[in-house]
Scaffold this motif. Structure first.
Motif, mmCIF file in Angstrom:
data_model
loop_
_atom_site.group_PDB
_atom_site.id
_atom_site.type_symbol
_atom_site.label_atom_id
_atom_site.label_comp_id
_atom_site.label_asym_id
_atom_site.label_seq_id
_atom_site.Cartn_x
_atom_site.Cartn_y
_atom_site.Cartn_z
ATOM 1 N N HIS A 90 0.823 -1.209 0.000
ATOM 2 C CA HIS A 90 0.000 0.000 0.000
ATOM 3 C C HIS A 90 0.857 1.261 0.000
ATOM 4 O O HIS A 90 0.511 2.257 -0.637
ATOM 5 N N LYS A 91 2.003 1.222 0.702
ATOM 6 C CA LYS A 91 2.890 2.386 0.795
ATOM 7 C C LYS A 91 3.782 2.531 -0.432
ATOM 8 O O LYS A 91 4.502 3.525 -0.571
ATOM 9 N N GLY A 92 3.761 1.528 -1.304
ATOM 10 C CA GLY A 92 4.570 1.603 -2.517
ATOM 11 C C GLY A 92 6.059 1.489 -2.270
ATOM 12 O O GLY A 92 6.869 2.044 -3.018
ATOM 13 N N LEU A 93 6.455 0.762 -1.234
ATOM 14 C CA LEU A 93 7.877 0.586 -0.929
ATOM 15 C C LEU A 93 8.530 -0.309 -1.982
ATOM 16 O O LEU A 93 7.861 -1.149 -2.586
ATOM 17 N N PRO A 94 9.842 -0.146 -2.215
ATOM 18 C CA PRO A 94 10.529 -1.013 -3.182
ATOM 19 C C PRO A 94 10.497 -2.463 -2.724
ATOM 20 O O PRO A 94 10.559 -2.740 -1.524
ATOM 21 N N PHE A 95 10.403 -3.393 -3.676
ATOM 22 C CA PHE A 95 10.282 -4.817 -3.346
ATOM 23 C C PHE A 95 11.438 -5.310 -2.479
ATOM 24 O O PHE A 95 11.251 -6.176 -1.621
ATOM 25 N N SER A 96 12.625 -4.744 -2.686
ATOM 26 C CA SER A 96 13.788 -5.170 -1.899
ATOM 27 C C SER A 96 13.630 -4.834 -0.424
ATOM 28 O O SER A 96 14.338 -5.375 0.422
ATOM 29 N N ALA A 97 12.685 -3.923 -0.098
ATOM 30 C CA ALA A 97 12.485 -3.499 1.289
ATOM 31 C C ALA A 97 11.481 -4.373 2.039
ATOM 32 O O ALA A 97 11.393 -4.312 3.263
ATOM 33 N N TYR A 98 10.727 -5.197 1.310
ATOM 34 C CA TYR A 98 9.716 -6.008 1.997
ATOM 35 C C TYR A 98 9.436 -7.361 1.338
ATOM 36 O O TYR A 98 8.624 -8.145 1.843
ATOM 37 N N GLY A 99 10.114 -7.658 0.251
ATOM 38 C CA GLY A 99 9.808 -8.853 -0.539
ATOM 39 C C GLY A 99 9.748 -10.155 0.238
ATOM 40 O O GLY A 99 8.966 -11.053 -0.092
ATOM 41 N N GLU A 100 10.564 -10.241 1.292
ATOM 42 C CA GLU A 100 10.583 -11.490 2.064
ATOM 43 C C GLU A 100 9.240 -11.780 2.724
ATOM 44 O O GLU A 100 8.908 -12.945 2.992
ATOM 45 N N LEU A 101 8.457 -10.732 2.985
ATOM 46 C CA LEU A 101 7.169 -10.928 3.653
ATOM 47 C C LEU A 101 6.235 -11.814 2.832
ATOM 48 O O LEU A 101 5.467 -12.610 3.395
ATOM 49 N N ALA A 102 6.300 -11.691 1.505
ATOM 50 C CA ALA A 102 5.443 -12.505 0.644
ATOM 51 C C ALA A 102 5.786 -13.985 0.793
ATOM 52 O O ALA A 102 4.902 -14.836 0.944
ATOM 53 N N PHE A 103 7.079 -14.295 0.759
ATOM 54 C CA PHE A 103 7.516 -15.697 0.872
ATOM 55 C C PHE A 103 7.298 -16.235 2.281
ATOM 56 O O PHE A 103 6.941 -17.410 2.469
ATOM 57 N N LEU A 104 7.516 -15.381 3.291
ATOM 58 C CA LEU A 104 7.302 -15.801 4.680
ATOM 59 C C LEU A 104 5.824 -16.089 4.938
ATOM 60 O O LEU A 104 5.484 -17.034 5.657
ATOM 61 N N LEU A 105 4.952 -15.290 4.333
ATOM 62 C CA LEU A 105 3.514 -15.504 4.512
ATOM 63 C C LEU A 105 3.087 -16.847 3.926
ATOM 64 O O LEU A 105 2.357 -17.607 4.568
ATOM 65 N N ILE A 106 3.554 -17.136 2.723
ATOM 66 C CA ILE A 106 3.208 -18.414 2.075
ATOM 67 C C ILE A 106 3.679 -19.588 2.930
ATOM 68 O O ILE A 106 2.932 -20.543 3.194
#
Length: 242
Positions: A90-106
């Motif tokens: 939602h905040k439009g942060l760069p993927f490198s700043a939060y990308g791990e959250l997607a994999f951790l959620l899965i």
């Protein structure tokens, strides 16, 4: 010159100034080097996150047991990762700043499913929680939430991650053991939180994001310490007398 710089930008990482400095036989200045290191570390975290929970999953599957694991801890993790991922998108942060959250959620969702499988038969309460999550998660991830509520949700996710670790830490303390808790998974969570604080500062992410990583250092560090404290020494094999 502009074309050359563009060619040296890969996934938002600008190698141009570093290569220019090295070609002049000088050390790149801080303003050039730190952002690049931050991006590299950020993507390294994202890459490593694809396997963070794999040791825990494999350990449960190998032993066919969830002994010593707190179901509530892993359920709250799923909720926390969902809110954190939605907020960063939602905040439009760069993927490198939060990308791990997607994999951790899965991985967290898979882990909860496995824990349910090896736990006593699921009751109505457990099914209700699962259905509630499946109903609300898509709405939150799509950002279809009032902005003010989004901020409240994100602020609450720090408390969620904190309390997600408390039941497991308490269970370890009362059992004086960590059961099937994976050392490798806890170590990667701990190391990832340390690196993420540095990258978050460099990426100028909101203070709330940095606080989340700081909480992760404390809580994951506590779990890691418990594993080392409560691990039972492997008995040495007695040597046969000649």
């Amino acid at each position: 010159m502009v074309a050359t710089t563009m060619e040296l930008e890969i996934l938002g990482m600008n190698f141009g100034c570093v290569l220019a400095a090295l070609s002049d036989a000088r050390i790149p200045d801080k303003g050039c080097l730190l952002p690049l290191v931050s991006k590299l570390l950020g993507y390294a975290i994202v890459a490593a996150s694809t396997t963070v929970k794999l040791p825990q999953i494999l350990k449960i599957l190998k032993h066919g047991s969830v002994r010593g694991l707190s179901v509530a801890s892993f359920e709250l993790e799923v909720v926390g990762y969902t809110i954190a991922l939605a907020y960063c998108i939602h905040k439009g942060l760069p993927f490198s700043a939060y990308g791990e959250l997607a994999f951790l959620l899965i991985q967290a969702i898979i882990l909860v499913a496995i824990i349910y499988y090896y736990s006593p038969p699921m009751g109505t309460k457990t099914w209700m929680k699962a259905l509630l999550y499946c109903g609300l998660a898509p709405t939150i991830l799509a950002g279809k939430v009032d902005p003010a509520l989004f901020e409240v949700l994100y602020a609450s996710q720090h408390a969620i991650f904190f309390f997600a670790r408390v039941p497991q830490i308490w269970k370890n303390f009362t059992n004086k053991g960590t059961g099937e808790l994976s050392f490798l998974t806890c170590f990667m969570n701990f190391a990832g939180s340390i690196v993420r604080v540095f990258t978050s500062i460099q990426e100028k992410t909101p203070l709330s994001v940095i606080m989340g990583s700081a909480i992760g250092i404390v809580m994951n560090g506590t779990l890691l310490g418990q594993i080392m404290l409560y691990q039972k020494p492997v008995p040495k094999k007695q040597k046969k007398e000649d």
